[in-house]
Design a protein around this motif. Structure first.
Motif, PDB file in Angstrom:
ATOM      1  N   UNK A   1      16.072 -19.833  -4.835  1.00  0.00           N
ATOM      2  CA  UNK A   1      17.162 -20.759  -5.082  1.00  0.00           C
ATOM      3  C   UNK A   1      17.149 -21.845  -4.023  1.00  0.00           C
ATOM      4  N   UNK A   2      17.750 -22.976  -4.361  1.00  0.00           N
ATOM      5  CA  UNK A   2      17.780 -24.118  -3.473  1.00  0.00           C
ATOM      6  C   UNK A   2      19.219 -24.551  -3.213  1.00  0.00           C
ATOM      7  N   UNK A   3      19.551 -24.690  -1.945  1.00  0.00           N
ATOM      8  CA  UNK A   3      20.826 -25.251  -1.535  1.00  0.00           C
ATOM      9  C   UNK A   3      20.612 -26.730  -1.263  1.00  0.00           C
TER      10      UNK A   3
ATOM     11  N   UNK B   1      15.768 -18.302  -0.222  1.00  0.00           N
ATOM     12  CA  UNK B   1      16.701 -19.422  -0.266  1.00  0.00           C
ATOM     13  C   UNK B   1      16.161 -20.566   0.571  1.00  0.00           C
ATOM     14  N   UNK B   2      16.000 -21.698  -0.058  1.00  0.00           N
ATOM     15  CA  UNK B   2      15.538 -22.906   0.610  1.00  0.00           C
ATOM     16  C   UNK B   2      16.701 -23.870   0.755  1.00  0.00           C
ATOM     17  N   UNK B   3      16.937 -24.359   1.958  1.00  0.00           N
ATOM     18  CA  UNK B   3      17.987 -25.341   2.195  1.00  0.00           C
ATOM     19  C   UNK B   3      17.330 -26.718   2.279  1.00  0.00           C
TER      20      UNK B   3
ATOM     21  N   UNK C   1      12.635 -12.738   6.643  1.00  0.00           N
ATOM     22  CA  UNK C   1      11.945 -13.774   7.421  1.00  0.00           C
ATOM     23  C   UNK C   1      12.753 -15.059   7.465  1.00  0.00           C
ATOM     24  N   UNK C   2      12.430 -15.883   8.471  1.00  0.00           N
ATOM     25  CA  UNK C   2      12.900 -17.265   8.560  1.00  0.00           C
ATOM     26  C   UNK C   2      11.653 -18.143   8.640  1.00  0.00           C
ATOM     27  N   UNK C   3      11.445 -18.951   7.671  1.00  0.00           N
ATOM     28  CA  UNK C   3      10.235 -19.778   7.584  1.00  0.00           C
ATOM     29  C   UNK C   3       8.976 -18.950   7.781  1.00  0.00           C
ATOM     30  N   UNK C   4       8.967 -17.759   7.203  1.00  0.00           N
ATOM     31  CA  UNK C   4       7.803 -16.875   7.233  1.00  0.00           C
ATOM     32  C   UNK C   4       7.668 -16.054   8.489  1.00  0.00           C
ATOM     33  N   UNK C   5       8.585 -16.211   9.441  1.00  0.00           N
ATOM     34  CA  UNK C   5       8.514 -15.479  10.705  1.00  0.00           C
ATOM     35  C   UNK C   5       9.572 -14.387  10.758  1.00  0.00           C
TER      36      UNK C   5
ATOM     37  N   UNK D   1      14.950 -25.266   6.089  1.00  0.00           N
ATOM     38  CA  UNK D   1      14.525 -23.895   6.381  1.00  0.00           C
ATOM     39  C   UNK D   1      14.516 -23.047   5.117  1.00  0.00           C
ATOM     40  N   UNK D   2      13.570 -22.082   5.075  1.00  0.00           N
ATOM     41  CA  UNK D   2      13.493 -21.116   3.988  1.00  0.00           C
ATOM     42  C   UNK D   2      13.661 -19.720   4.553  1.00  0.00           C
ATOM     43  N   UNK D   3      14.544 -18.950   3.984  1.00  0.00           N
ATOM     44  CA  UNK D   3      14.746 -17.569   4.421  1.00  0.00           C
ATOM     45  C   UNK D   3      14.500 -16.633   3.247  1.00  0.00           C
ATOM     46  N   UNK D   4      14.025 -15.418   3.561  1.00  0.00           N
ATOM     47  CA  UNK D   4      13.898 -14.376   2.551  1.00  0.00           C
ATOM     48  C   UNK D   4      14.814 -13.223   2.919  1.00  0.00           C
ATOM     49  N   UNK D   5      15.515 -12.731   1.914  1.00  0.00           N
ATOM     50  CA  UNK D   5      16.470 -11.644   2.088  1.00  0.00           C
ATOM     51  C   UNK D   5      16.099 -10.475   1.191  1.00  0.00           C
TER      52      UNK D   5
END
Length: 524
Positions: A406-408, A441-443, A466-470, A489-493
């Motif tokens: 999803x995109x914010x 989620x991509x902001x 992760x946060x931006x793959x980290x 920034x992109x996060x995965x939850x």
């Protein structure tokens, strides 16, 4: 009228931004779909009104995004909005007000019952006239509701306001019909009974309104309270837990008080978030506490509508974070600063054992004192922090799991999730009860930089992958229900919904939520 004029100006500015902004990533519900596209704009629906391995250093006490830290108020550089500095309010310090621990209507070993009432009143926030406010079971803020894992909880909710409200239990893992989202309004002078079982570990949670289009204003006027979930683990841990002695809740809020000491939400309104120039802690101006030279526990809650806080000690001393939104971390995390976004909670331990009587230390946000902590009285008892606080399950997700994206995006009245604003009649995502899901989620950033958004999901506690793959920093490797996502920034939850029903996910800048930066997930 003021709000209408602001709306017109914002819409014109937004149109220009959208016209010249670079394209941003369009939603792809599953990673293997390969779909990307350019969004022409949101579909606006009609809507109401502890120790650190340096490689893991991140947004809290690190250098990863220091350029995003505003020197006065932490990670508040939101690009589209000027965050006002706190004004210095001259006068004597005031003893920190402590929320009442609500007396149950009845309590048995496995059952507890409460009555919670919204009401209007007047509160002495500042010298001079009293301020017209809202509160639960009192004129401003609310009491602490205590409950234990395994208990059945009964709460009679009464609305004594002249407008509808809801009672949202932020961070509780409960069915959607008692979650208190916009589907469950309590009309003026009406009551509703909710019943649920506590199926989660010890944590500091909170409650507040979540009515359609009026959440921000009702919270601004004072509707917020705390929930302490307790369990056998917290009973066993040798941590500070003497309420008001070495264990203090701190609800952080910024407010604007006019020349008559009144809160004027209409005057303060900004669709990108209402920021105040006066800091209140539990409704206290210039607060202080007096403690012995021992370890002190602070339960921090960001109850502001939009402001982020970057919390440090004035002498740059280290402290230890022991818990995040949904419970204890695996072990204490040593830190020098902590960023807290709206809706987030954190528990920290400040070690005062080597401080002499008469010494004072300040918890700070930039140049603003959040809390004066004075050492008055001594003790020869010294305690080590437990090395092990919790056992959080290791992620066992498979790379074959679909990633829902999803995109914010947007600003002001044009904020959106996947190009859409909230529609109560539309289901945006479907999940299956008890099954692991991965959300990415991509902001989106824009030509003006974009805005950081605190993203909250109802009905569960998630883990940050992760946060931006980290790998996220150590203090973000516990249970969370709210995460601050920077622009670009992109996060995965990793999520798992324990209950069926329809749950909200949204930006926790409350004005963004009210404008429609919110979606619905149906759990089957």
């Amino acid at each position: 009228m003021r709000r209408k004029m602001k709306a017109i100006v914002n819409i014109v500015l937004i149109g220009l931004v959208l016209l010249f902004a670079t394209g941003y990533r369009f939603n792809s519900q599953y990673a293997n779909s390969g779909m990307r596209g350019h969004m022409s704009g949101p579909n606006v629906s009609n809507f109401g009104r502890h120790h650190r391995d340096e490689s893991h250093m991140g947004r809290n006490g690190s250098s990863r995004n220091d350029n995003n830290f505003d020197s006065f108020s932490g990670r508040n550089r939101m690009h589209h909005t000027d965050v006002p500095r706190f004004e210095e309010i001259k006068g004597e310090s005031n003893k920190l007000k402590l929320p009442e621990i609500l007396e149950p209507d009845f309590e048995r070993e496995n059952e507890v019952s409460y009555t919670l009432k919204t009401q209007r009143g007047e509160t002495q926030l500042k010298e001079g006239r009293k301020t017209a406010t809202m509160g639960y079971n009192g004129s401003y803020l609310g009491p602490i509701l205590k409950m234990r894992k395994g208990q059945t909880v009964h709460i009679k909710t009464e609305n004594n306001l002249s407008e509808e409200t809801t009672f949202h239990w932020h961070g509780l893992k409960i069915p959607s019909d008692v979650d208190g989202g916009p589907h469950s309004p309590v009309e003026p002078n009406q009551a509703a009974q909710i019943d649920f079982e506590v199926n989660q570990e010890a944590a500091t949670l909170w409650f507040h309104p979540h009515a359609l289009g009026t959440t921000a204003e009702q919270v601004y006027y004072g509707l917020a309270g705390l929930i302490y979930v307790e369990d056998e683990q917290t009973d066993r841990l040798d941590l500070p837990k003497e309420y008001g002695v070495n264990d203090f809740p701190l609800i952080l809020q910024d407010r604007n008080l006019d020349e008559n000491n009144q809160l004027d939400y209409e005057r303060a309104y900004n669709p990108d978030g209402v920021y105040g120039n006066t800091l209140l802690v539990n409704g206290t101006l210039n607060p202080y506490v007096e403690v012995k030279n021992e370890k002190v526990r602070l339960r921090l809650v960001n109850g502001s509508n939009a402001r982020n806080y970057q919390l440090v000690l004035n002498n740059q001393a280290r402290f230890y974070q022991i818990a995040s939104d949904g419970g204890f971390l695996e072990e204490p995390v040593e830190m020098t600063s902590l960023v807290l976004a709206p809706g987030e909670r954190a528990e920290i331990i400040i070690d005062l054992e080597d401080y002499p009587e008469g010494e004072t230390i300040q918890l700070m946000d930039g140049e603003t004192t959040v809390l004066d902590i004075g050492v008055k009285g001594t003790t020869d008892v010294k305690k080590e922090l437990p090395r092990k606080l919790n056992a959080i399950p290791v992620r066992e997700t498979s790379d074959s799991l679909p990633v829902k994206k999803m995109t914010l995006a947007g600003m002001g009245y044009m904020v959106s999730i996947d190009g859409k604003q909230f529609d109560m009649d539309r289901i945006d995502i479907e999940e299956t009860q008890g099954e692991t899901a991965i959300w990415e989620i991509y902001n989106a950033s824009d030509m003006m930089g974009g805005m950081a958004h605190p993203f909250h999901v109802h009905g569960l506690q998630f883990k940050i992958i992760s946060r931006d793959g980290k790998t996220p920093p150590l203090n973000e490797q516990g249970w969370k229900d709210t995460i601050l996502i920077e622009a670009g920034e992109t996060v995965q939850l990793e999520l798992e919904f324990p209950e069926k029903g329809i749950f909200m996910y949204h930006c926790h800048i409350l004005e963004h939520e009210d404008v429609g930066m919110m979606g619905q997930v149906k759990v089957k």
